[in-house]
Design a protein around this motif. Structure first.
Motif, short mmCIF file in Angstrom:
data_model
loop_
_atom_site.label_atom_id
_atom_site.label_comp_id
_atom_site.label_asym_id
_atom_site.label_seq_id
_atom_site.Cartn_x
_atom_site.Cartn_y
_atom_site.Cartn_z
N ARG A 219 30.84 67.01 -8.99
CA ARG A 219 30.50 67.69 -7.78
C ARG A 219 29.95 67.94 -7.31
O ARG A 219 29.28 67.95 -6.11
CB ARG A 219 31.91 68.27 -8.38
N ALA A 220 28.83 68.07 -8.55
CA ALA A 220 27.76 68.88 -7.82
C ALA A 220 26.32 67.74 -7.24
O ALA A 220 26.29 67.79 -6.26
CB ALA A 220 26.70 69.02 -8.65
N ALA A 221 26.78 66.31 -7.63
CA ALA A 221 26.12 65.14 -6.58
C ALA A 221 26.79 65.38 -5.61
O ALA A 221 25.58 65.37 -4.28
CB ALA A 221 26.33 64.36 -7.88
N ALA A 222 27.99 65.01 -5.68
CA ALA A 222 28.85 65.15 -4.36
C ALA A 222 28.51 66.27 -3.30
O ALA A 222 28.47 66.25 -2.19
CB ALA A 222 30.33 65.33 -4.58
N SER A 223 27.95 67.22 -3.49
CA SER A 223 27.33 68.48 -3.15
C SER A 223 26.32 68.14 -1.55
O SER A 223 25.92 68.15 -0.86
CB SER A 223 27.33 69.89 -3.43
N LEU A 224 25.23 67.03 -3.00
CA LEU A 224 24.20 67.78 -2.42
C LEU A 224 24.38 66.26 -1.24
O LEU A 224 24.39 65.82 -0.08
CB LEU A 224 22.97 67.04 -3.08
N LEU A 225 24.92 65.01 -1.93
CA LEU A 225 25.56 63.85 -0.59
C LEU A 225 26.05 64.16 0.38
O LEU A 225 25.67 63.63 1.70
CB LEU A 225 25.94 62.87 -1.68
N LEU A 226 27.06 65.40 0.45
CA LEU A 226 27.70 66.03 1.24
C LEU A 226 26.16 65.95 2.47
O LEU A 226 26.38 66.24 3.61
CB LEU A 226 28.46 66.71 1.06
N GLN A 227 25.37 67.53 2.39
CA GLN A 227 24.54 67.53 3.18
C GLN A 227 23.18 66.91 3.52
O GLN A 227 23.24 66.63 4.89
CB GLN A 227 23.67 68.57 2.37
N SER A 228 23.74 65.71 3.54
CA SER A 228 22.97 64.26 3.93
C SER A 228 23.30 63.72 4.65
O SER A 228 23.02 63.37 5.87
CB SER A 228 22.48 63.45 2.66
N ILE A 229 25.08 63.00 4.54
CA ILE A 229 26.04 63.13 5.48
C ILE A 229 26.03 63.68 6.82
O ILE A 229 26.53 62.63 7.65
CB ILE A 229 26.96 61.97 4.41
N ALA A 230 25.84 64.92 6.76
CA ALA A 230 25.92 65.26 7.81
C ALA A 230 24.87 65.03 8.94
O ALA A 230 25.10 64.86 9.84
CB ALA A 230 25.86 67.06 7.35
N VAL A 231 24.16 64.73 8.41
CA VAL A 231 22.54 64.43 9.22
C VAL A 231 23.09 62.76 9.98
O VAL A 231 22.74 62.70 10.49
CB VAL A 231 21.45 64.38 8.55
#
Length: 489
Positions: A229-241
């Protein structure tokens, strides 16, 4: 206890406590008034000098990465557990609070320090796929800028400021690639060589907005399923871009920026199927992927956004899968780039509303698709495969919907299916194509929002299983060919 350097590197961008913002241009050395001092993380380096063009050698290995044991050929759908609907959902609090103002429940909320790594094969292979996409996009945006003059960009309404935005989007991909590489560690996939299909500015923009859709939608598909879930939180911030990039490329094409209420998520194998044909070769020690490559699907009458009446296009694409538009040979009086009527013009704009829609419910869609067994991807080392039986339906995957339309007028040999599905890629080496037709469905999830709009996904299937966004990957054993990107609007 000593901390993992990878953990510290990933934590660095998340540490705050600054009282004064750093000056522009000094991002590499950030000094805080108090709190923690964290130097900027250097960007990940590419693995090889990048070249462009098709691969001309011979594959030294073939097939997707596979495990020693494969437990089955399909995952059977099951009903939800008996506890799935037990929470009362009445607006009251039912669990103890750890601290005031913190409702009970949630993952990763008990104070345990997060570790931003992968925790399963699923995590690793999903993030590795995402990294392939990030490297691809970084090179694509740079290469497109290098191939055309400012005058050619100006002809479709793009200014030098717009071109700088594309350059900046390439820089964003450096950050995304660095983030994912740090999560994956030393074996993270590196940048490859690529073979792009476009020869004009309009084709470059169309291809770019479709690649951005592939990257965005594939992450939406696997993000909720990551064990980390920690990695998912970072990937979510990149996919927003990434989502913003897709909207921007639509605006650069004179398309309405976001003609949907929800964005679609698709399985990893769908993204890899669409991306792999444009990767010609990779470094010798490149990490291989486990995802499936399905046979390619072509939309014969794919709507062409550079036509005044885009729905009338026929054989105007330059590659299957993405079905990138072909802008060469279009008469000037049929090009919406040259249109003088505001509702027919498709030059770059913040928002555009076209008089003639690109597609509509009831439109007949003509399709052709390959049989399994074609070599694709880096070094032609991946093999297209399908577990499905005869082709019967077209799956329309868009917004929150997965719906099916009957496939008619089938011609060609085999009817779909075929191939050894051991995962090693030893599919039946069959040549030839199939063809068929279907009717674009008329459906909505919520009234007032036609589900089929924007840049969506379709695939040929052997049946019509009931699926929803969270379990869409169960469709893979039923895919005969595809997916393809359908330019619905």
């Amino acid at each position: 206890m000593a901390r993992n350097p990878l953990y510290l590197a990933l934590l660095a961008p998340l540490v705050h406590y600054a009282k004064a913002a750093p000056q522009a241009g000094n991002a590499a050395q950030i000094t805080y008034a108090d709190g923690v001092v964290v130097p900027a993380t250097p960007p990940v380096r590419t693995g090889m000098p990048v070249s462009h063009g098709p691969f001309t050698g011979v594959a030294t290995m073939t097939g997707a990465l596979t495990a020693p044991t494969v437990l089955g050929t399909a995952i059977t759908g099951r009903p939800p557990s008996s506890a799935a609907t037990t929470y009362p959902s009445d607006g009251n609090l039912h669990d103890p609070m750890l601290i005031p103002y913190a409702p009970g429940g949630g993952l990763g909320t008990n104070g345990t320090a997060p570790v931003y790594n992968v925790k399963s094969d699923f995590d690793y292979q999903s993030l590795a796929l995402a990294l392939y996409v990030e490297w691809f996009e970084m090179d694509l945006f740079r290469y497109g800028l290098s191939q055309f003059s400012q005058a050619e960009f100006a002809a479709v309404g793009l200014t030098p400021e717009d071109l700088y935005l594309i350059q900046f989007m390439a820089e964003q991909e450096i950050g995304h690639a660095t983030l994912i590489s740090n999560i994956l560690g030393p074996s993270a996939p590196k940048q490859c060589n690529y073979n792009y299909p476009f020869t004009t500015v309009s084709e470059f923009l169309d291809f770019s907005q479709k690649i951005a859709r592939i990257g965005e939608s594939s992450v939406y598909g696997f993000l909720p399923h990551l064990d980390s879930r920690a990695a998912a939180s970072l990937l979510l911030q990149s996919i927003a871009v990434e989502a913003r990039q897709q909207v921007i490329f639509r605006q650069f094409m004179g398309l309405f920026p976001m003609p949907v209420w929800f964005e679609v998520g698709v399985p990893q194998s769908w993204a890899w199927t669409l991306l792999a044909p444009y990767i010609s070769s990779c470094p010798a020690d490149q990490t291989r992927l486990a995802w499936q490559n399905f046979p390619a699907l072509t939309i014969v009458n794919q709507p062409n956004p550079v036509l005044t009446n885009g729905s009338m296009a026929f054989n105007q694409t330059i590659s299957p899968g993405t079905n990138t538009l072909n802008s060469t040979g279009i008469p000037s009086n049929q090009s919406c780039v040259n249109a003088t009527t505001p509702l027919a013009d498709c030059k770059a704009a913040i928002s555009s509303n076209r008089t003639i829609p690109l597609s509509a419910a009831g439109r007949e869609v003509s399709l052709t698709w390959d049989l399994p067994g074609k070599q694709v991807g880096p070094e032609n080392s991946y093999i297209t495969t399908s577990q499905a039986g005869p082709a019967k339906f077209v799956a329309w995957v868009t917004q929150l919907n997965i719906t099916y339309s009957p496939l008619t007028g089938l011609t060609g040999g085999g009817g779909g299916g075929g191939g050894n599905m051991t995962g090693g890629g030893n599919a039946t080496n069959t040549t030839g194509t199939m063809s068929g037709k279907t009717i674009q469905p008329d459906l909505s999830t919520f009234m007032g929002d036609p589900a089929i709009n924007g840049t969506i996904f379709i695939a040929i299937t052997d049946s019509n299983p009931y699926l929803t966004p969270f379990n869409l990957s169960l469709i893979n054993p039923h895919v005969v060919a595809g997916p393809a990107l359908y330019q619905a609007g």
